[in-house]
Write a protein that holds these residues in place. Structure first.
Motif, PDB file in Angstrom:
ATOM      1  N   ARG A 333       0.862  -1.287   0.059  1.00 35.64           N
ATOM      2  CA  ARG A 333      -0.139   0.070  -0.139  1.00 35.64           C
ATOM      3  C   ARG A 333       0.776   1.137  -0.035  1.00 35.64           C
ATOM      4  O   ARG A 333       1.740   1.344   0.939  1.00 35.64           O
ATOM      5  CB  ARG A 333      -1.013   0.013   1.274  1.00 35.64           C
ATOM      6  N   TYR A 334       0.718   2.181  -0.798  1.00 38.99           N
ATOM      7  CA  TYR A 334       1.760   3.309  -1.143  1.00 38.99           C
ATOM      8  C   TYR A 334       0.827   4.660  -0.717  1.00 38.99           C
ATOM      9  O   TYR A 334      -0.505   4.810  -0.914  1.00 38.99           O
ATOM     10  CB  TYR A 334       1.717   3.410  -2.583  1.00 38.99           C
ATOM     11  N   LYS A 335       1.565   5.691  -0.328  1.00 37.57           N
ATOM     12  CA  LYS A 335       0.945   7.031  -0.063  1.00 37.57           C
ATOM     13  C   LYS A 335       0.816   7.468  -1.719  1.00 37.57           C
ATOM     14  O   LYS A 335       1.461   7.174  -2.421  1.00 37.57           O
ATOM     15  CB  LYS A 335       1.807   7.872   0.872  1.00 37.57           C
ATOM     16  N   PHE A 336       0.066   8.683  -1.634  1.00 33.44           N
ATOM     17  CA  PHE A 336      -0.272   9.330  -2.876  1.00 33.44           C
ATOM     18  C   PHE A 336       1.168  10.012  -3.158  1.00 33.44           C
ATOM     19  O   PHE A 336       1.390  10.138  -4.492  1.00 33.44           O
ATOM     20  CB  PHE A 336      -1.175  10.330  -2.625  1.00 33.44           C
ATOM     21  N   ILE A 339       3.316   7.808  -5.107  1.00 33.47           N
ATOM     22  CA  ILE A 339       2.655   7.618  -6.455  1.00 33.47           C
ATOM     23  C   ILE A 339       3.239   8.705  -7.381  1.00 33.47           C
ATOM     24  O   ILE A 339       3.639   8.386  -8.588  1.00 33.47           O
ATOM     25  CB  ILE A 339       1.319   7.486  -6.420  1.00 33.47           C
ATOM     26  N   CYS A 406      -2.977   2.537  -4.048  1.00 31.08           N
ATOM     27  CA  CYS A 406      -3.078   3.692  -3.110  1.00 31.08           C
ATOM     28  C   CYS A 406      -4.632   4.073  -2.826  1.00 31.08           C
ATOM     29  O   CYS A 406      -5.358   4.002  -3.722  1.00 31.08           O
ATOM     30  CB  CYS A 406      -2.326   4.919  -3.848  1.00 31.08           C
ATOM     31  N   GLU A 408      -6.185   6.946  -0.313  1.00 36.44           N
ATOM     32  CA  GLU A 408      -5.859   7.986   0.692  1.00 36.44           C
ATOM     33  C   GLU A 408      -6.894   8.924   0.504  1.00 36.44           C
ATOM     34  O   GLU A 408      -6.938   9.964  -0.419  1.00 36.44           O
ATOM     35  CB  GLU A 408      -4.466   8.640   0.386  1.00 36.44           C
TER      36      GLU A 408
END
Length: 555
Positions: A333-336, A339, A406, A408
């Motif tokens: 899971r990535y943060k914006f 990205i 992502c 968020e």
């Protein structure tokens, strides 16, 4: 007012205390050895489900995060996932089994081609490499074919690597080569074609490289391409870990401190930095409190109408509900902001659809990826949840790999493996069959059709949970550098029980020209996995005829 000020002062105090290093305490419980099925997971391995992949600390070597899925230990190596059959901490060996063989243990379709890249792993001396050749159009002399993998006039072969038959051009006569590693003691050299299935079920062995304590004591710099010995830390009643930011080994201790080698040694460089940061953080906290007090007095009317706590979005609640039902997602899971960084601020756009745009990006390890950014105003996020929920449970050569996501607030993005040849749609020219043939050729189109069917069969029969796609069309078939097709875009997908014949569904989903009649109107019958087969058939007609099914000019 006084209660509000008290809350801010208490918050600033805890902000300071936390910055001193107490955040290692929660890691102590997570870093304890875990049992997943029959596999004991401890340093240098760690349970990936319980620690976010983007956080600062790990309970072992950063590339050795093991997922525990449905009671099975799974390790993700670059390019694919493998069941962990055994971890021998005395011999520093790891036994893995190809995750694809579970669908057919007697006669598995080999897809291994293990890539170790930068991980501190190497093949064991007990391993043996086998060469598999699939879909061969000619008979190979003196080499018996694998009867259970033969399809019609196509033949498949297996033999010890580099022991090829002289005078026979394998690359010319066979469509695909796969190198599979097995334990030499488990393979019958006199009957490779009959015993390869059992050998693949027994898996293959990898060794992990280890750095001795004396290497650190003699002043050598620790290279995390190798794994540091955990003995001194464990003997001091600590738990071994790793700081990804400072790139250093850590020993987590019961008092909340971290040390460079053991709990009896000097504090780590990270601990000293935390102390400095803590002093600075406390000052920032006091300053922040003063600013908020001033703002509160001057803007009291605005404060009354402002919500201090951000509520979770419906997408996040839906995702949590899915995790409770089906288990943790084996995805990053990535943060914006991450990205934006991996796409270079969305500079290289690959395409645009009703959902949003697709951009080319690059992961930290250099792998190219395709990032699909969904419009914030597009629907209620159901398609996003569908795609994450369905494709995260797949692992097949003809299904596109979802590497992460992502979520968020209203910002949503999906990170896929990059497919350099784009979609099948651009290779099908409207009304020009001759031009289509010159692009790929009939044999290549036939192989693409066969492989798409294999991917669809996997979705319907190969997964623990049956997945209905509901949007099979050339635009959603992506081609890699070798023109191997992969089914993508699971935004309309639906999960159902494997033995369920018809499913209940409200509304219509799909693309005009490919939708099965029963999906459009229930008067034609019940909706089932056969609805995907109908869409597949319409796509085959489009491939064969070289024209678009939704062209209103076509009679």
């Amino acid at each position: 007012m006084s209660q509000f000020l008290s809350y801010l002062l208490i918050l600033s105090f805890f902000f300071f205390i936390n910055s001193l290093g107490t955040n290692s305490r929660p890691l102590l419980a997570i870093c304890e050895p875990h049992l997943c099925g029959n596999v004991n997971i401890s340093y240098p391995f760690w349970v990936r489900n319980e620690i976010a992949s983007d956080q600062q600390y790990y309970c072992g070597y950063k590339g050795f995060g093991v997922m525990c899925l449905d009671g099975e230990a799974v390790l993700e190596l670059p390019g694919d996932r493998y069941y962990v059959k055994d971890i021998n901490y005395a011999d520093y060996t790891l036994t893995l089994v190809d995750i694809d063989i579970t669908t057919n243990q007697t006669c598995p379709r080999a897809r291994q081609n293990v890539s170790l890249e930068t991980l501190p792993l190497k093949y064991s001396s007990v391993d043996l490499n086998l060469s598999f050749y699939f879909n061969c159009t000619s008979y190979a002399p003196t080499v018996p074919s694998i009867q259970c993998l033969n399809i019609g006039s196509y033949r498949s072969y297996v033999f010890v690597e580099n022991n090829e038959t002289e005078g026979f051009d394998w690359s010319k006569n066979c469509e695909e080569k796969v190198v599979v590693t097995v334990r030499q003691t488990q393979i019958n050299m006199d009957n490779l074609t009959g015993g390869f299935g059992g050998a693949m079920n027994d898996g293959f062995v990898l060794d992990w490289e280890r750095v001795k304590d004396w290497a650190m004591n003699d002043g050598f710099v620790l290279d995390w391409e190798s794994v540091k010995d955990c003995g001194p830390c464990e003997r001091s009643e600590g738990y071994c870990g790793y700081n990804a930011t400072a790139e250093e080994f850590l020993c987590f201790c019961n008092d909340g401190s971290t040390h460079s080698n053991s709990c009896k040694g000097p504090p780590s460089r990270t601990k000293k930095l935390k102390l400095i940061r803590g002093v600075a953080a406390s000052g920032v906290g006091v300053l922040l409190t003063c600013i908020i007090i001033f703002w509160f007095r001057s803007k009291r009317s605005i404060i009354k109408s402002t919500k201090f706590w951000t509520k979770k979005t419906k997408n996040e609640h839906d995702l949590e509900a899915f995790i409770r039902k089906y288990g943790p997602l084996a995805l990053n899971r990535y943060k914006f902001l991450e990205i934006k960084k991996m796409t270079n601020s969305f500079r290289d756009k690959l395409g645009q659809g009703g959902f949003g745009g697709v951009y080319k990006g690059k992961l930290l390890d250099g792998r190219p990826v395709a990032v699909k950014v969904l419009n914030e105003s597009k629907g209620n996020g159901e398609e996003f949840i569908n795609e994450v929920a369905s494709i995260s449970r797949t692992s097949h050569v003809n299904i596109v790999t979802l590497l992460g996501f992502c979520l968020e607030g209203q910002k949503r993005a999906l990170i896929y493996e990059f497919m350099p040849n784009g979609s099948l749609e651009k290779f099908i020219q409207d009304g020009n069959l001759e031009k289509t043939n010159s692009h790929l050729g009939w044999e290549k189109l036939f192989q693409i059709a066969i492989r798409i069917a294999r991917g669809l069969e996997y979705l319907h029969r190969g997964c623990n949970t049956r997945i209905l796609h509901f949007d099979i069309k050339p635009h959603n078939i992506l081609l890699d550098e070798d023109f191997c097709p992969k089914i993508s875009d699971f935004g309309l997908a639906k999960l159902c029980i494997r033995n369920e014949s018809n499913i209940s569904m409200t509304g219509t989903r799909g693309t005009i020209g490919y939708i099965a009649p029963e999906v459009f109107s229930r008067n034609f019958g019940g909706v089932s996995h056969k609805s995907d087969v109908y869409s597949y058939g319409m796509m085959i007609l489009e491939m064969a005829g070289g024209r678009n099914n939704i062209d209103v000019g076509v009679s």
